[in-house]
Design a protein around this motif. Structure first.
Motif, mmCIF file in Angstrom:
data_model
loop_
_atom_site.group_PDB
_atom_site.id
_atom_site.type_symbol
_atom_site.label_atom_id
_atom_site.label_comp_id
_atom_site.label_asym_id
_atom_site.label_seq_id
_atom_site.Cartn_x
_atom_site.Cartn_y
_atom_site.Cartn_z
ATOM 1 N N LEU A 1 0.834 -1.210 0.000
ATOM 2 C CA LEU A 1 0.000 0.000 0.000
ATOM 3 C C LEU A 1 0.870 1.262 0.000
ATOM 4 O O LEU A 1 0.653 2.193 -0.776
ATOM 5 C CB LEU A 1 -0.912 0.024 1.243
ATOM 6 C CG LEU A 1 -2.043 -1.003 1.311
ATOM 7 C CD1 LEU A 1 -2.629 -1.049 2.730
ATOM 8 C CD2 LEU A 1 -3.155 -0.671 0.310
ATOM 9 N N THR B 1 -11.931 -0.417 8.544
ATOM 10 C CA THR B 1 -10.882 -1.275 8.011
ATOM 11 C C THR B 1 -9.851 -1.618 9.077
ATOM 12 O O THR B 1 -9.847 -1.053 10.165
ATOM 13 C CB THR B 1 -10.177 -0.587 6.824
ATOM 14 O OG1 THR B 1 -9.211 -1.493 6.269
ATOM 15 C CG2 THR B 1 -9.454 0.685 7.263
ATOM 16 N N ALA C 1 -3.892 -0.951 9.073
ATOM 17 C CA ALA C 1 -2.821 -0.838 8.079
ATOM 18 C C ALA C 1 -3.229 0.045 6.901
ATOM 19 O O ALA C 1 -2.404 0.789 6.361
ATOM 20 C CB ALA C 1 -2.419 -2.225 7.573
ATOM 21 N N SER C 2 -4.515 -0.014 6.484
ATOM 22 C CA SER C 2 -4.971 0.821 5.364
ATOM 23 C C SER C 2 -4.722 2.292 5.691
ATOM 24 O O SER C 2 -4.250 3.060 4.848
ATOM 25 C CB SER C 2 -6.478 0.641 5.115
ATOM 26 O OG SER C 2 -6.881 -0.701 5.235
ATOM 27 N N GLN D 1 -7.427 -8.966 1.986
ATOM 28 C CA GLN D 1 -8.292 -10.044 2.486
ATOM 29 C C GLN D 1 -9.072 -10.753 1.377
ATOM 30 O O GLN D 1 -9.922 -11.574 1.678
ATOM 31 C CB GLN D 1 -9.272 -9.460 3.522
ATOM 32 C CG GLN D 1 -8.553 -8.786 4.690
ATOM 33 C CD GLN D 1 -9.471 -8.409 5.824
ATOM 34 O OE1 GLN D 1 -10.672 -8.654 5.771
ATOM 35 N NE2 GLN D 1 -8.922 -7.806 6.867
ATOM 36 N N SER E 1 -1.901 -8.827 0.557
ATOM 37 C CA SER E 1 -1.045 -9.274 1.662
ATOM 38 C C SER E 1 -0.971 -10.795 1.673
ATOM 39 O O SER E 1 -1.959 -11.478 1.429
ATOM 40 C CB SER E 1 -1.635 -8.798 2.993
ATOM 41 O OG SER E 1 -1.028 -9.492 4.076
HETATM 42 C C1 LIG Z 1 -3.469 -7.721 6.678
HETATM 43 C C2 LIG Z 1 -3.963 -6.453 6.148
HETATM 44 C C3 LIG Z 1 -3.086 -5.443 5.723
HETATM 45 C C4 LIG Z 1 -1.599 -5.479 5.939
HETATM 46 O O1 LIG Z 1 -0.947 -6.572 5.406
HETATM 47 P P1 LIG Z 1 0.427 -7.074 6.065
HETATM 48 O O2 LIG Z 1 0.956 -8.066 5.083
HETATM 49 O O3 LIG Z 1 0.103 -7.666 7.395
HETATM 50 O O4 LIG Z 1 1.326 -5.872 6.182
HETATM 51 C C5 LIG Z 1 -3.635 -4.311 5.146
HETATM 52 N N1 LIG Z 1 -4.973 -4.158 5.019
HETATM 53 C C6 LIG Z 1 -5.836 -5.091 5.438
HETATM 54 C C7 LIG Z 1 -7.300 -4.864 5.225
HETATM 55 C C8 LIG Z 1 -5.368 -6.258 6.034
HETATM 56 O O5 LIG Z 1 -6.239 -7.173 6.459
#
Ligand SMILES: *Cc1c(COP(=O)(O)O)cnc(C)c1O
Length: 379
Positions: free
Chosen positions: A64, A89, A92-93, A166, A193
């Motif tokens: 991202l 969400t 991480a987003s 996801q 991811s």
């Molecule tokens: C898991 C996840 C991420 C981040 O992915 P990582 O590989 O753990 O850094 C980002 N967005 C969503 C919606 C997630 O579920």
């Protein structure tokens, strides 16, 4: 627990020989980064996502961040620009947006789909016409791409980065910006991811970017490799966000099993939807127009009863989880910026959601047994 929420050891056991063979191949090759396994995984992911390009990277968050940083370098977005994203969400987003010096616009989801609804997005775009980009999150494995989404995006000239963490292999009911329906190909770029718990999980961290934009793919690739386009020639102040050959080789094994595992997740979701009868439980929608990949099967239980519901399930040997108990705007790291936002749907959902076991090795029979335990819940 007879039905643990997630048992990665049991899920991986049937693949042991194939994984060992892949690992041995990499160890014997003497080549551990930027090699044939990574290139092959990129081709396989581009095919799966129906895009021209895929760049394998270190994890989903970096995927991202790298796209947003590339758009900044390319002048497609500018520091401080607004990026709309659904407020429920995973954090991480939002971290990717703030880390890039951009401004998240958190929008309440539609509570039936848990996703951003085009009509709700349109209302926000009327209030804030300076929103430049959109990050639709295909939460729980359900494509976030409702009727009219493409038209709305074109009308407002938005740049679209899908958070596909996801939803690998999911398909929307309506075509994306390039006419395809597979998540990862709907917008201008997408981040996937391979975190171990995701539908295709590495044995560690990994992720990828998919896109039809050759310039973006090249920029992301350079940024992820110290910002260099050719050896010792650095055109950007980049990072080290590469995927290693070992994870690429292991992921290629996992990818070969994805369609069978998705089919099993879908069968489990259908079994839950058929067999859960409890008046205390709101089940998620199964939409025949789209291909949901059921990263999570999330029910809603009114918040005063949720703890009792989870305790009842735990007593019956069923593990559950909450995705997510504290939404990003309620996290301490964002309390100054977003603590006062009014996001009633997101706050309500955070108090109501319960994820039931759905990942391998959970079977349809397990789902029926779990539904029976659920149906005995009374308060
Ligand atoms: C898991 C996840 C991420 C981040 O992915 P990582 O590989 O753990 O850094 C980002 N967005 C969503 C919606 C997630 O579920």
């Amino acid at each position: 627990m007879r039905y643990p929420f997630l048992d990665l050891k049991a899920a991986g056991a049937p693949l042991m020989e194939e994984l060992q063979e892949a690992a041995t191949r990499v160890i014997a090759s003497g080549w551990y980064l930027r090699g044939e396994e990574t290139a092959a995984l990129e081709r396989e992911m581009a095919t799966l996502c129906q895009t021209d390009h895929c760049v394998a990277v270190s994890n989903g968050l970096d995927a991202l961040r790298l796209v947003l940083r590339a758009w900044l370098e390319m002048g497609r977005v500018h520091p401080g620009d607004k990026v709309a994203v659904q407020a429920n969400t995973y954090i991480a987003s939002v971290l990717a947006i703030t880390d890039s010096g951009l401004t998240p616009v958190l929008i309440d989801p539609y509570d039936r789909t848990f996703n951003l609804h085009p009509a709700l997005l349109e209302l926000e775009l009327e209030k804030q016409p300076d929103i430049k980009a959109l990050m639709p999150v295909h939460l729980y494995g359900t494509p976030c791409w409702g009727f009219g989404m493409s038209e709305l995006i074109e009308k407002h000239n938005l740049l679209v980065l899908e958070d596909n963490a996801q939803a690998i292999g999911a398909r929307a009911a309506w075509p994306g910006l390039h006419g395809t329906k597979t998540t990862g190909s709907l917008g201008h770029a997408a981040a996937t991811s391979f975190y171990p718990t995701k539908n295709v999980g590495a044995l560690g961290d990994a992720g990828c970017v998919t896109t039809n934009d050759a310039e973006l793919a090249a920029t992301v690739r350079a940024l992820a490799n110290y910002g260099s386009d050719t050896r010792y020639h650095n055109i950007y102040r980049g990072f080290n966000c590469r995927m290693d050959e070992m994870q690429a080789a292991l992921l290629r094994v996992k990818l070969r099993h994805l369609s069978e595992e998705t089919a099993r997740r879908q069968a489990v979701a259908e079994a839950y939807n058929e067999a859960i009868m409890s008046p205390y439980v709101i089940k998620p929608d199964i939409d025949p127009g789209m291909r949901q990949v059921w990263h999570q099967y999330v029910v809603q239980v009114a918040s005063p009863m949720r703890d009792a519901f989870r305790q009842h399930l735990a007593a019956g040997g069923v593990g559950t989880d909450i995705h997510y108990a504290v939404p990003p705007h309620r996290q301490p790291c964002y309390s100054n910026e977003f603590g006062n936002l009014d996001l009633p749907v997101t706050d309500t959902l955070a108090g109501r959601v319960v994820s039931l076991p759905i990942a391998p090795p959970i079977t349809v029979d397990d789902a029926r047994a779990i539904a029976e335990i659920i149906n005995r819940f009374a308060i």
